[in-house]
Every structure is written in C-alpha cells, then in structure tokens.
Design an enzyme around this catalytic site. Structure first.
Site, mmCIF file in Angstrom:
data_model
loop_
_atom_site.group_PDB
_atom_site.id
_atom_site.type_symbol
_atom_site.label_atom_id
_atom_site.label_comp_id
_atom_site.label_asym_id
_atom_site.label_seq_id
_atom_site.Cartn_x
_atom_site.Cartn_y
_atom_site.Cartn_z
ATOM 1 C CB ALA A 111 51.135 -35.195 2.938
ATOM 2 N N GLY A 149 65.898 -21.923 -3.021
ATOM 3 C CA GLY A 149 66.521 -22.571 -4.154
ATOM 4 C C GLY A 149 66.637 -21.551 -5.271
ATOM 5 C CG HIS A 160 30.605 -9.930 28.705
ATOM 6 N ND1 HIS A 160 30.365 -11.276 28.611
ATOM 7 C CD2 HIS A 160 30.653 -9.662 30.032
ATOM 8 C CE1 HIS A 160 30.254 -11.808 29.812
ATOM 9 N NE2 HIS A 160 30.446 -10.843 30.702
#
Length: 403
Positions: A8, A135, A314
């Site tokens: 999300a 953590g 190119h």
C-alpha cells in the site's frame, strides 16, 4: 494458508520511479517486485490477499484475479496508518492461518517456508553484524520470542526482525487493542507485544537467505543484479539474433526481441519481448532491456535497467542507471557514473543527501522523461517523470516536476 502481501505504500524514497506507478510494480528481472514475492510463497500458500493503497488500481490491472493458478484478493488501506492497520484490512477475507509478507522486499522461498512450518504465530529473524538500525529480537531458552526492542543503542542480540510473520485469525482481536504509536501509526510489533503479554508463544523462524529492502533507486539496481545472477549459463530465448552478434555469459533474448548485427553482449543480460538492440551496440553487466525498449547504434549500456518502451537511440552511454517507462534519450546523451574523488555517489532522498554505498551510480530517470541531444547527466542525478533537458545541457542537480 493465506499469503497477505503489504503493497500500500507510496514509495516516496524511490521517486521519481514511483511518481506514476506503485513501488511493488517496479521490475526485477523478468517480473515485478510483487510477482517476485508471490513466487517465493506460492508453494506454501493457497491464495493471496494484497493490501493496496497508492495507485492500487494499477496493481489490480497488472496482476488480475489470479497468479499462476492461485486466487488473488484485494483489500485497500485508504490511509497509511502502520503495519498493524494494513494487516487489519485483510480480516474480512482471512479465516485461517496466514503469512504477512512485504511487497517490496527481496527474499527467497526459504523464508515463507520457514514461517509456514512454524506452529501458529511466528516471526522471521536473520543474523546481522550491526543490528542497531533494526528491530532486535531476544529469545527464550527454547527459542521462542521473548521481546523486540526497536533500534537499540545496546542490542541484546544480533537477531534482526525481517518484518515477515505467521499469524492465526486470533491476531485481529489484538490489532483492535493495539494503541497508536508516537509517530501516529499502529505497529504490528506493538501487537506482538500484546500477544506476549497474554502468554502467547511466538516462534522465531531463522532465515539466512537474501534480504533486500528495495526502498531506494540504487537498491532496485541491486535487486536486478540478484535476479540476473540466477540466469542459466549460455544464450536462451526465442528472439531473433542476427549474424555477427557476440553473446557471452548468461544472456536471454525473449521471443519477439531482436539483436541486430554488430552487437556485443557480456551477460548477465535480459533482453525482453519486443525489445530491439543495435546495430553495433554494447551491453554489459547486469542489464535489463525492458519490453519494447530500444538500444540503438553505437550505444553502450552497462549494469542498468531500461523499463518498457525506453529508448536510447544512438551514440550514447548509460551506466549504472535506471530509466523509467517511455524515457527517450536524445543522440549523444551521456551519463556519468563515477565521482572524480573516488568517494561514494550521493543521492538526494526526501530532501536529505544520502550515501548510496556505491562507487558507481548513474542517473535515475522517471517515466516519459526526455533528453535533448548531447545532454550530460551527472552521477546520482534524478530527472523527474515527464521532465526534459535542452540540447547540450549538463544536469548536475535533480530536476523534478512542481508538486
């Protein structure tokens, strides 16, 4: 078992590549980040639930109602209020054990397998040298979770929280009880603390494989390097390879792609369907030429990702760069990818100058951007979606659309 995939977020650290697409739809090798996550878990889950938010309709259109035979459901997190809040959106669908995976993190299949094999609730953890940015988990004598402390100055262990979990539907009641954090979000680690406080056992699933949070543009390059490292030896694919083409190392030329005379490729390289390379071009390093992209005469592309419909026509050089969908480089556009002082290239991310840790990093170019002929792009510069440069311009500072 369900696989709940969190997809999300807006991906602001990945701008400009996410200005016109959700981050989980960024390409990694021959598929998107989200599809890569699906592939790691499809042997252990029966169906997927994708939590969408920013540009969620694009995810629905890209993936559809199933993935490789497994049903895919969608729920929306209308506001970014944290991981626990995101997981809670899946409650109307999930009625059995489920895994929580991130739609923008590269892992391998051993991670969801380890979580699925755990008994009930589990948290994935990996050993890191310096856990202070993560953590950090502590465990009981029998290997269960004892607690989590966020970004400690004095870590109790070297076990870092990978951010992937196994839960039963019972967790939704604990999410309802989860208080808002100091930064105004509902964190799944706080939910886990509540489970521990009530005496629930949470297994720690050890993980030793790849773990890459694809949060910033140079990490997308790394993700593609990892994906292309999995290519088999030799040349594969059903595309057209003309005479006098030299292909070395792992190279895939997909059906509908064309490699023209005089091209020299040092793999790993992936040339996707409808792409055209050459004549007389040079590809090297971990390079992806996306669907219907074009690499023209006397162009060198090194260790870069060209997304769908990008064109480097190119007489140009592109090194260690990411070019978004529909980018067009005018003739003679050259990308610098190395600082003269030998220091790491720095990039501006959300207003801060960030050390990328890379000696070589070129340009990050948003969708539909265009350069005039003989443009020079400095190392680490970002050219925003839809932006342009003038002929002969040297771009040393990021250029983004007004917002």
């Amino acid at each position: 078992m369900y696989g709940v995939v969190l997809a999300a977020g807006r991906g602001t650290r990945m701008r400009p590549l996410t200005d016109r697409r959700p981050k989980p739809l960024l390409p990694v090798g021959d598929r998107t980040l989200l599809e890569s996550v699906f592939d790691t878990a499809r042997d252990v889950v029966d169906e997927f639930v994708v939590v969408t938010g920013y540009r969620g309709e694009a995810i629905r259109e890209s993936i559809g109602e199933s993935y490789r035979g497994l049903p895919v459901h969608y729920v929306e997190q209308p506001e970014a209020l944290g991981t626990a809040h995101a997981v809670a959106q899946a409650e109307p669908i999930v009625d059995d054990e489920f895994l929580v995976l991130n739609g923008d993190v590269v892992v391998d299949a051993s991670l969801p397998r380890a979580l699925a094999e755990a008994d009930g609730t589990a948290i994935a953890a990996t050993e890191v040298e310096d856990p202070r940015a993560y953590g950090v988990l502590s465990t009981t004598s029998d290997g269960a979770l004892a607690g989590i402390v966020e970004k400690p100055d004095d870590p109790p262990t070297t076990l870092a929280n990978v951010g992937c979990y196994a839960f039963t539907p019972e967790v939704f009641a604990y999410i309802d009880r989860t208080p808002e954090s100091d930064r105004g979000e509902y964190e799944i680690t706080t939910t886990i603390d509540l489970l521990l406080d009530d005496g629930h056992r949470i297994d720690v699933a050890p993980y030793e494989g790849t773990w890459l949070d694809v949060g910033r543009p140079w990490e997308l390059l790394k993700a593609n390097e990892l994906a292309l490292a999995e290519l088999g030896d030799g040349v594969e694919g059903a595309g057209t390879v003309e005479d006098d083409v030299h292909l070395h190392g792992p190279v895939v030329v997909e059906e509908g792609a064309r490699v023209k005379s005089g091209v020299y490729v040092e793999g790993p390289a992936l040339i996707r369907e409808g792409a055209e390379v050459g004549p007389n071009a040079y590809l090297r390093g971990a390079t992806v030429v996306g669907p219907n992209a074009h690499v023209g005469h006397s162009v060198e592309v090194k260790n870069s990702v060209l997304m769908a419909d990008a064109s480097v026509g190119h007489l140009s050089y592109v090194g260690d760069s990411v070019l978004g969908r529909g980018v067009n480089f005018g003739a003679g556009t050259n990308v610098a990818n190395l600082r003269h002082d030998g220091e790491h290239v720095r990039v501006t991310v959300k207003g801060d100058r960030v050390d990328t840790g890379r000696r070589k990093l070129g340009a990050i170019v948003g969708d539909e951007a265009k350069t005039g002929i003989n443009t020079s792009l400095n190392a680490g510069v970002k050219l925003g979606a839809g932006e342009t440069t003038a002929p002969g311009e040297t771009l040393t500072r990021d250029r983004s659309p007004e917002r």
